[in-house]
Structure formats: structure tokens, C-alpha cells
Scaffold this motif. Structure first.
Motif, PDB file in Angstrom:
ATOM      1  N   ALA A  68       0.832  -1.208   0.000  1.00 14.47           N
ATOM      2  CA  ALA A  68       0.000   0.000   0.000  1.00 14.47           C
ATOM      3  C   ALA A  68       0.861   1.249   0.000  1.00 14.47           C
ATOM      4  O   ALA A  68       0.494   2.267  -0.597  1.00 14.47           O
ATOM      5  CB  ALA A  68      -0.923   0.001   1.223  1.00 14.47           C
ATOM      6  N   ASP A  69       2.018   1.164   0.625  1.00 19.42           N
ATOM      7  CA  ASP A  69       2.889   2.327   0.754  1.00 19.42           C
ATOM      8  C   ASP A  69       3.606   2.662  -0.552  1.00 19.42           C
ATOM      9  O   ASP A  69       4.225   3.709  -0.655  1.00 19.42           O
ATOM     10  CB  ASP A  69       3.928   2.065   1.852  1.00 19.42           C
ATOM     11  N   LYS A  70       3.537   1.769  -1.537  1.00 19.04           N
ATOM     12  CA  LYS A  70       4.215   2.003  -2.818  1.00 19.04           C
ATOM     13  C   LYS A  70       3.290   2.648  -3.851  1.00 19.04           C
ATOM     14  O   LYS A  70       3.750   3.032  -4.928  1.00 19.04           O
ATOM     15  CB  LYS A  70       4.734   0.667  -3.386  1.00 19.04           C
ATOM     16  N   ILE A  71       2.008   2.755  -3.553  1.00 23.18           N
ATOM     17  CA  ILE A  71       1.030   3.255  -4.525  1.00 23.18           C
ATOM     18  C   ILE A  71       0.621   4.669  -4.141  1.00 23.18           C
ATOM     19  O   ILE A  71       0.161   4.914  -3.021  1.00 23.18           O
ATOM     20  CB  ILE A  71      -0.209   2.339  -4.577  1.00 23.18           C
ATOM     21  N   GLU A 136       5.391  11.912 -11.858  1.00 23.65           N
ATOM     22  CA  GLU A 136       5.904  10.587 -12.221  1.00 23.65           C
ATOM     23  C   GLU A 136       5.707   9.611 -11.055  1.00 23.65           C
ATOM     24  O   GLU A 136       5.666  10.026  -9.888  1.00 23.65           O
ATOM     25  CB  GLU A 136       7.376  10.679 -12.641  1.00 23.65           C
ATOM     26  N   PRO A 137       5.572   8.313 -11.348  1.00 25.11           N
ATOM     27  CA  PRO A 137       5.198   7.334 -10.311  1.00 25.11           C
ATOM     28  C   PRO A 137       6.357   6.761  -9.511  1.00 25.11           C
ATOM     29  O   PRO A 137       6.130   6.001  -8.576  1.00 25.11           O
ATOM     30  CB  PRO A 137       4.530   6.224 -11.130  1.00 25.11           C
ATOM     31  N   PHE A 138       7.600   7.111  -9.865  1.00 23.45           N
ATOM     32  CA  PHE A 138       8.739   6.414  -9.269  1.00 23.45           C
ATOM     33  C   PHE A 138       9.171   6.999  -7.929  1.00 23.45           C
ATOM     34  O   PHE A 138       9.755   6.309  -7.107  1.00 23.45           O
ATOM     35  CB  PHE A 138       9.923   6.409 -10.243  1.00 23.45           C
ATOM     36  N   SER A 139       8.899   8.288  -7.706  1.00 27.22           N
ATOM     37  CA  SER A 139       9.313   8.926  -6.450  1.00 27.22           C
ATOM     38  C   SER A 139       8.704   8.209  -5.258  1.00 27.22           C
ATOM     39  O   SER A 139       9.368   7.984  -4.238  1.00 27.22           O
ATOM     40  CB  SER A 139       8.890  10.395  -6.442  1.00 27.22           C
ATOM     41  N   ASN A 140       7.442   7.834  -5.380  1.00 28.55           N
ATOM     42  CA  ASN A 140       6.740   7.168  -4.290  1.00 28.55           C
ATOM     43  C   ASN A 140       7.409   5.852  -3.928  1.00 28.55           C
ATOM     44  O   ASN A 140       7.626   5.555  -2.745  1.00 28.55           O
ATOM     45  CB  ASN A 140       5.283   6.934  -4.710  1.00 28.55           C
ATOM     46  N   VAL A 141       7.745   5.064  -4.945  1.00 29.23           N
ATOM     47  CA  VAL A 141       8.373   3.757  -4.708  1.00 29.23           C
ATOM     48  C   VAL A 141       9.750   3.934  -4.080  1.00 29.23           C
ATOM     49  O   VAL A 141      10.124   3.203  -3.155  1.00 29.23           O
ATOM     50  CB  VAL A 141       8.474   2.963  -6.029  1.00 29.23           C
ATOM     51  N   ILE A 142      10.506   4.907  -4.582  1.00 25.25           N
ATOM     52  CA  ILE A 142      11.863   5.135  -4.064  1.00 25.25           C
ATOM     53  C   ILE A 142      11.818   5.563  -2.601  1.00 25.25           C
ATOM     54  O   ILE A 142      12.538   5.015  -1.758  1.00 25.25           O
ATOM     55  CB  ILE A 142      12.580   6.203  -4.918  1.00 25.25           C
ATOM     56  N   VAL A 143      10.959   6.539  -2.278  1.00 24.97           N
ATOM     57  CA  VAL A 143      10.860   7.028  -0.903  1.00 24.97           C
ATOM     58  C   VAL A 143      10.396   5.919   0.030  1.00 24.97           C
ATOM     59  O   VAL A 143      10.929   5.730   1.127  1.00 24.97           O
ATOM     60  CB  VAL A 143       9.906   8.238  -0.830  1.00 24.97           C
ATOM     61  N   SER A 144       9.401   5.146  -0.414  1.00 22.78           N
ATOM     62  CA  SER A 144       8.887   4.057   0.412  1.00 22.78           C
ATOM     63  C   SER A 144       9.949   2.991   0.654  1.00 22.78           C
ATOM     64  O   SER A 144      10.076   2.469   1.766  1.00 22.78           O
ATOM     65  CB  SER A 144       7.659   3.426  -0.262  1.00 22.78           C
ATOM     66  N   SER A 145      10.727   2.671  -0.374  1.00 23.87           N
ATOM     67  CA  SER A 145      11.783   1.663  -0.230  1.00 23.87           C
ATOM     68  C   SER A 145      12.869   2.140   0.737  1.00 23.87           C
ATOM     69  O   SER A 145      13.401   1.352   1.527  1.00 23.87           O
ATOM     70  CB  SER A 145      12.402   1.346  -1.594  1.00 23.87           C
TER      71      SER A 145
END
Length: 201
Positions: A68-71, A136-145
Motif C-alpha cells: 500500500a505504501d508504494k502506490i 511521475e510514479p517512481f518517487s513514491n516507490v523510491i521514498v517508500s523503499s
């Protein structure tokens, strides 16, 4: 553990509960279950986290939170739903760690633990809401990771060296709050109040 180490452990776990509540519960319970971390007498209350039911539920919660944290925006909804859960969970963890024989310390631990968890939760939720505005959708995934790796590393450090973990967690939170403030000021400069009205004139 002395009082300094206990306060460091309580502060670290409370702060981490505000970022990754279910992962914090699961990792702590797993350490208890496999005797990775031997519990002194005054931490025996944490044994409840090693219960198979608690481990199972927290594992499911950790997996759900991970995805959920990646979306984008789903993470903000998830954060909103856990606005009460994370601070209360952080307060209860702190309460279980600090000496339960002294009512004064119980109240202090509950208030400070809840406050620390709420502060880290509020910082995380605000930062992620700001990240969600990125097209862009990648910032969310990077920050969450980054949050996943940081939480995992600090959990390991919290049991190995509670004082160091507390100092690192507090430093990260201060940096996050500073980043939020800097971002807010940049936003205010880019979109000043009354800018649209003045341009229309």
C-alpha cells in the motif's frame, strides 16, 4: 539494561512505529520468538509479541503496508487510517518497556511514546502527501523503499545498541521535519497568497 538503554529502546521503537507499525511489531516479536534478543525481567511483557497469533497478524499487516505504501495516494489513505493506531501502538510499546512498577514512569512512557510515534507518523504522512503531487510514479516507490530499509536497519540497531538507534532515529526525524518546512517555504514562494488576484489586476 540500564534506564538510558531502556529509554533509548522505548524511543526507537515508538518512533519506528510511526513509520512502519506492523513491521516494528513483527520484527520485535520475531526476535523474541527465536530468542535473538534475550529479555531481561523488566521486559517480559514484550513476550506477548512472540505469540503466533500476534506474529501472524502483524506479518499480514506488514505485507499489506509494504504494498500500500508504494502506490500514490493509497499510501496517504493508509496513513490516514492509521493516524490513531500508530501513536497508540507506539505508546503501548513504550509502556511495555519502561518499568511498570512505578506509575509515574508509566504515564511518562505512555505520553512520550505516543508523542514520538505521532510525530514520526505526522512527518511521514505529510512528506508522502507532498511526494504524491509529483507527476511521475517512481518517487513514491523510491521514498517508500528507503523507509523500508531505514526502518529495518534501525530495528536491528535498536536491540543491539538502543542509545545509538534513538540518536539516529531522532536525527532522521529532525531532518525530515526540516525537509518538510523547507518544502513548505518553497511552495509558498512559488505560489504566494494573492498571486492570482494580483495577476488578474
Amino acid at each position: 539494561m540500564g534506564i538510558i538503554e531502556l529509554l533509548g529502546l522505548a524511543a526507537s521503537l515508538s518512533l519506528l512505529s510511526g513509520w512502519r507499525f506492523y513491521l516494528t511489531i513483527f520484527a520485535t516479536g520475531l526476535a523474541m520468538h527465536f530468542d535473538i534478543v534475550p529479555l531481561p525481567e523488566n521486559l517480559q511483557m514484550l513476550n506477548v509479541l512472540a505469540n503466533p497469533w500476534v506474529l501472524g497478524i502483524s506479518a499480514v499487516g506488514a505485507i499489506a503496508e509494504f504494498f500500500a505504501d508504494k502506490i500514490a495516494w493509497l499510501d496517504s489513505i493508509w496513513d490516514g487510517l492509521h493516524t490513531l493506531v500508530r501513536p497508540v501502538g507506539g505508546a503501548m510499546l513504550a509502556l511495555a518497556i519502561i518499568d511498570s512498577s512505578d506509575p509515574t514512569w508509566q504515564v511518562v512512557a505512555f505520553l512520550l511514546g505516543g508523542g514520538a510515534a505521532f510525530a514520526s507518523h505526522a512527518t511521514k504522512a505529510s512528506a508522502r502527501a507532498a511526494v504524491n503531487t509529483s507527476p511521475e510514479p517512481f518517487s513514491n516507490v523510491i521514498v517508500s523503499s528507503i523507509e523500508d530499509v531505514t526502518t529495518g536497519g534501525l530495528l536491528i540497531l535498536a536491540f543491539a545498541n538502543p542509545v545509538a538507534a534513538m540518536l539516529i532515529a531522532l536525527t532522521l526525524m529532525v531532518l525530515a521535519i526540516w525537509g518538510l518546512w523547507a518544502g513548505y517555504r518553497a511552495f509558498r514562494r512559488a505560489f504566494p497568497k494573492g498571486g492570482a488576484t494580483q495577476s488578474e489586476r
